[in-house]
Design a protein around this motif. Sequence first.
Motif: not given
Length: 335
Positions: A227-246
């Motif tokens: 999986f490569s789906t990710r969120i970009y927010h203020k130059h930080k990257v959050y993988p969509i399956f990151e634990e406890n990601l809201d």
Amino acid sequence: MKFSTYFNDWLYGEKGYYTQYHTIGKEGDFYTSVSTSKFFGGTIGKKVVDTINAGVLPKDCTIVEIGAHHGYLLADMIQFIYTLQPELLNTLHFAIVEKFPHLKKQQQKYFKDSFGDAVQLTHYSDISEVKLDSAFIVANEIFDAFACELIYTTDTGIKQNLHIHDHKLSLETCTDEYLLNICKRYAISKGEISLGFEDFAQTLYTNIKKFIFVTFDYGEKYPRNDFSTRIYHKHKVYPIFEENLDLKTFFGQSDITYDVNFMHLIDSFKETNIKNISYQTQLKALVEFGIISLLEILKENAGENAYLREVQKVKTLLEPTGMGDRFKVAVFQKD
């Protein structure tokens, strides 16, 4: 809800991320090649000039950008075309495909401020509206914003695809024949499957008689089976399956993206009888398009200091461990 619907709503829904204006660069959520150096667009502008001089496209073709955001890329192309072969501005036409009215206004204002009445800009709300005899089409990072489904194969070989319920992820048995066929064709056991490549290629083929299409995006020619789906927010990257990601806190407020399967994209064009001229890294493509010769022109005309400042920016575009290798470039042609 299917993930593709959730993804589409995230970016294009009533309060979607792309319905709002966002600053790109240091103060925004992300960087792009366009925001890194004017020589990115300038090099594509040189490619336009070389394509016309080689007789591949006529001098009165239309330069079309799809998904222009502020309009910087097309404007940079025009500025360099004027520098290299100014008479072309008397014959070329310029257009942007942009669905959101507020972005159209931003683009119109930027072009007015940049060129006055010297350049006339045409807007289309959708690629289906673009009906031309000839065109040079450029798209920077559009396919990673096409809706996608996420596929996972269990230990027993059952394909599941991601669903979203109240911003929570869940996997359900996949019964979609299109997704299952794509998995089989490209040996995908885990990862993203883009939706809409085939329709996009068919629309270009049907509506434009002759064109060159150049697209830049991050991805690979073959699926990584991850999986490569990710969120970009203020130059930080959050993988969509990151634990406890809201997901709810990011929904519509941040960019969401994934790596493009370029073999799927290339096959979609080939099956519509559109030739794939090349596929390579951004580094190789920009060098082939002539970015080094443009820097030499800058050195001769603006001096050593201006040259050295721009070289540092261009290094970011070409860096083998960064943008230069991470981004890929596919060039297509319909004669």
